[in-house]
Design a protein around this motif. Structure first.
Motif, mmCIF file in Angstrom:
data_model
loop_
_atom_site.group_PDB
_atom_site.id
_atom_site.type_symbol
_atom_site.label_atom_id
_atom_site.label_comp_id
_atom_site.label_asym_id
_atom_site.label_seq_id
_atom_site.Cartn_x
_atom_site.Cartn_y
_atom_site.Cartn_z
ATOM 1 N N LEU A 162 12.716 8.387 0.468
ATOM 2 C CA LEU A 162 11.630 7.982 1.275
ATOM 3 C C LEU A 162 11.187 9.394 2.041
ATOM 4 C CD1 LEU A 162 12.226 4.551 2.341
ATOM 5 C CD2 LEU A 162 10.286 5.195 0.853
ATOM 6 N N LEU A 163 12.011 10.155 2.784
ATOM 7 C CA LEU A 163 11.903 11.268 3.488
ATOM 8 C C LEU A 163 11.229 12.378 2.545
ATOM 9 C CD1 LEU A 163 14.821 11.068 5.966
ATOM 10 C CD2 LEU A 163 12.656 10.863 6.565
ATOM 11 N N SER A 174 0.692 -1.151 0.027
ATOM 12 C CA SER A 174 -0.030 0.040 0.181
ATOM 13 C C SER A 174 0.778 1.215 -0.010
ATOM 14 C CB SER A 174 -0.896 -0.029 1.185
ATOM 15 O OG SER A 174 -1.598 1.199 1.514
ATOM 16 N N LEU A 175 0.399 2.213 -0.884
ATOM 17 C CA LEU A 175 1.316 3.496 -0.834
ATOM 18 C C LEU A 175 1.416 4.433 0.568
ATOM 19 C CD1 LEU A 175 0.168 4.883 -4.286
ATOM 20 C CD2 LEU A 175 2.319 4.089 -3.869
ATOM 21 N N SER A 176 0.403 3.833 1.392
ATOM 22 C CA SER A 176 0.390 4.337 2.786
ATOM 23 C C SER A 176 1.139 3.526 3.813
ATOM 24 C CB SER A 176 -1.217 4.739 3.140
ATOM 25 O OG SER A 176 -1.615 3.165 3.492
ATOM 26 N N LYS A 177 1.801 2.522 3.094
ATOM 27 C CA LYS A 177 2.427 1.722 4.369
ATOM 28 C C LYS A 177 3.656 1.033 3.744
ATOM 29 C CE LYS A 177 1.794 -1.041 8.262
ATOM 30 N NZ LYS A 177 0.903 -1.640 9.162
ATOM 31 N N VAL A 178 4.870 1.877 3.557
ATOM 32 C CA VAL A 178 5.968 1.574 2.785
ATOM 33 C C VAL A 178 7.293 1.090 3.968
ATOM 34 C CG1 VAL A 178 7.762 1.879 1.169
ATOM 35 C CG2 VAL A 178 5.494 2.781 0.554
ATOM 36 N N PRO A 179 7.468 -0.091 4.147
ATOM 37 C CA PRO A 179 8.551 -0.334 5.037
ATOM 38 C C PRO A 179 10.127 0.013 4.876
ATOM 39 C CG PRO A 179 7.917 -2.469 3.909
ATOM 40 C CD PRO A 179 7.150 -1.326 3.348
ATOM 41 N N LEU A 180 10.351 0.873 5.833
ATOM 42 C CA LEU A 180 11.636 1.394 5.549
ATOM 43 C C LEU A 180 12.832 0.080 5.476
ATOM 44 C CD1 LEU A 180 13.912 3.792 5.385
ATOM 45 C CD2 LEU A 180 13.857 3.712 7.920
ATOM 46 N N ARG A 181 12.761 -0.659 6.386
ATOM 47 C CA ARG A 181 13.667 -1.989 6.699
ATOM 48 C C ARG A 181 13.660 -2.710 5.246
ATOM 49 N NH1 ARG A 181 13.378 -6.888 8.698
ATOM 50 N NH2 ARG A 181 10.972 -6.661 9.353
ATOM 51 N N GLY A 197 6.480 -0.586 16.170
ATOM 52 C CA GLY A 197 8.014 -0.763 16.342
ATOM 53 C C GLY A 197 8.829 -0.646 15.042
ATOM 54 N N GLU A 198 7.896 -0.559 14.080
ATOM 55 C CA GLU A 198 8.737 -0.720 12.500
ATOM 56 C C GLU A 198 8.277 0.562 11.915
ATOM 57 O OE1 GLU A 198 10.226 -2.791 10.668
ATOM 58 O OE2 GLU A 198 10.527 -4.246 12.328
ATOM 59 N N VAL A 199 9.590 1.113 11.186
ATOM 60 C CA VAL A 199 9.385 2.421 10.641
ATOM 61 C C VAL A 199 8.877 2.198 9.208
ATOM 62 C CG1 VAL A 199 10.590 4.502 9.647
ATOM 63 C CG2 VAL A 199 11.344 3.355 11.448
ATOM 64 N N TYR A 200 7.673 3.194 8.829
ATOM 65 C CA TYR A 200 7.158 3.128 7.487
ATOM 66 C C TYR A 200 7.066 4.476 7.049
ATOM 67 C CZ TYR A 200 5.364 -1.618 9.161
ATOM 68 O OH TYR A 200 5.338 -3.071 9.222
ATOM 69 N N PHE A 201 6.730 4.619 5.667
ATOM 70 C CA PHE A 201 6.466 5.654 5.050
ATOM 71 C C PHE A 201 5.064 5.656 4.377
ATOM 72 C CE2 PHE A 201 10.858 6.017 5.577
ATOM 73 C CZ PHE A 201 11.344 7.359 5.790
ATOM 74 N N GLU A 202 4.288 6.883 4.224
ATOM 75 C CA GLU A 202 2.980 7.002 3.611
ATOM 76 C C GLU A 202 3.605 7.760 2.442
ATOM 77 O OE1 GLU A 202 -1.342 8.909 3.848
ATOM 78 O OE2 GLU A 202 0.026 9.391 5.581
ATOM 79 N N MET A 203 3.484 7.548 1.279
ATOM 80 C CA MET A 203 4.099 8.259 0.129
ATOM 81 C C MET A 203 2.928 9.269 -0.275
ATOM 82 S SD MET A 203 6.865 6.449 0.154
ATOM 83 C CE MET A 203 7.612 7.358 -1.577
ATOM 84 N N HIS A 204 3.702 10.581 -0.562
ATOM 85 C CA HIS A 204 2.790 11.465 -0.929
ATOM 86 C C HIS A 204 2.544 11.615 -2.632
ATOM 87 C CE1 HIS A 204 3.451 13.122 2.784
ATOM 88 N NE2 HIS A 204 4.826 13.863 2.694
ATOM 89 N N GLU A 205 1.306 11.311 -2.842
ATOM 90 C CA GLU A 205 0.951 11.017 -4.211
ATOM 91 C C GLU A 205 1.240 12.210 -4.943
ATOM 92 O OE1 GLU A 205 -2.906 8.971 -5.517
ATOM 93 O OE2 GLU A 205 -3.581 11.321 -5.829
#
Length: 389
Positions: free
Chosen positions: A242-243, A216-223, A253-261
């Motif tokens: 990603l930032l 999902s574009l709202s939950k991209v795992p960094l690791r 406990g996991e780092v995720y990113f929500e991508m900016h469309e």
């Protein structure tokens, strides 16, 4: 030095009633070093006074060919010399009437030495930080990746935070915020902007991984991104991408990113437009939508301040016009815009002048000052107040 008797005699000669005056008298005389130009007066608003009283510093910034500005930790001020008809005297240890009233034990005659004098003072006015130079300096040597021969062999100018503070006419907080806005990153202690093609290469790696993993574009795992892409590009560059194009958050406990469309669609549009003088609008829209990651929707509103649509041409066209490429000075900005297009609607011109608005100033106020309005086919348009050469 005058005695009390001489002071009283002067009051009688001037026909002044001593009972109507404070009993304490200041007798002024010029000290041996008194002179104009030895000291400068600076008028400060209460907030800046409080900063100095708290032990913080105010910094004057500007190179020889620039108008000086004064910066606090988070604000920038223009400096203007204001003349005054009254001579301003510098008297060390001088007491005000309020202080004299409170100090009843004061001597009747106080002999004070004038250390200096001036007929003007520095006046401060809050202004926009002058940040255009920041991008210009960093674009002298954009980062093209770890394998770039240019980065390994040539010695272009590179800038630390301290370097930028000495060169940019803005406060420290304004400079650091702008570095975030332009997606600059620190590499080996120096601030760098990624070269656009390299930035697109990094973004493409990330979006292809998202697509192949069906995330999902709202939950991209960094690791996982670092593990999968770390062999292709430096891990810090993957995280920086990603930032730049997503919002970081932590879940379980996991780092995720929500991508900016909007930001991703905007970057891909820039990539498509940068090599074309003009692009057929309908064709561009089709190619643009096909180029963005699956699940994202392209909209022209995403291109405000990046591209301009020409609705008067047949067929309608679109071309690249980046707000950061326009002059920083207000009048020069409007001259540039009116040389590109004679008449503008407020909707079209707003993205290109919004950043010129001072504190509490509106786009409408800017247009009133620098443009003339008229009606064209029932729509209000703006053109230049002065001839454009």
């Amino acid at each position: 030095m005058r005695s009390r008797a001489e002071v009283d005699a002067t009051l009688r000669t001037a026909k002044l009633n001593p009972a109507e005056l404070l009993p304490v008298v200041h007798c002024l005389s010029f000290g041996p070093q008194a002179g104009a130009g030895e000291c400068c007066l600076l008028q400060l608003e209460p907030g800046l006074c409080a900063e100095l009283e708290a032990g913080r510093s105010l910094v004057i910034r500007g190179e020889k060919d620039e108008q000086a500005v004064l910066c606090s930790k988070d604000k920038t001020y223009d400096m203007k010399i204001a003349d005054t008809s009254n001579m301003l005297l510098f008297i060390p240890g001088c007491k005000t009437p309020e202080q004299l009233n409170a100090d009843q034990a004061s001597c009747n005659v106080i002999h004070s030495k004038i250390a200096g004098f001036s007929n003007n003072y520095w006046e401060l006015r809050r202004c926009r930080p002058k940040l255009k130079k920041l991008r210009k300096l960093l674009m002298e040597d954009p980062y093209e990746g770890p394998d770039s021969r240019k980065d390994q062999t040539l010695t272009f100018s590179k800038y630390t935070t301290e370097d930028l503070l000495s060169l940019i006419q803005a406060s420290e907080e304004e400079i650091l915020h702008q570095l975030q806005v332009i997606d600059a990153c620190k590499i080996e202690g120096f601030w760098r902007i990624l070269e656009f093609d390299y930035e697109m290469k990094l973004l493409n790696h990330v979006t292809q991984l998202i697509d192949s993993e069906s995330w999902s574009l709202s939950k991209v795992p960094l690791r996982t991104c670092l593990e999968e892409l770390g062999s292709l590009e430096p891990r810090e560059m993957i995280e920086h991408t990603l930032l730049s194009y997503g919002r970081k958050y932590i879940d379980d406990g996991e780092v995720y990113f929500e991508m900016h469309e909007d930001k991703i669609c905007r970057a891909i549009a820039q990539m498509l437009l940068q090599n074309a003088v003009k692009f057929n609008l309908s064709e561009f829209h089709e190619v643009w939508q096909q180029s963005v990651p699956e699940g994202m929707t392209t909209r022209l509103v995403q291109l405000k301040g990046l591209a301009l649509v020409d609705k008067s041409s047949r067929p309608e066209t679109i071309f690249l016009l980046k707000v950061e490429d326009l002059p920083e000075d207000n009048q020069e900005r409007f001259n540039s815009l009116f040389s590109i297009r004679e008449k503008w609607t407020e909707e079209d011109i707003t993205p290109y002048i919004q950043d010129l608005c001072a504190e509490k100033q509106t786009v409408g106020a800017l247009l009133t000052k620098y443009a003339r309005s008229s009606m064209q086919n029932g729509v209000k348009v703006y053109n230049s107040r002065r001839p454009i050469s």
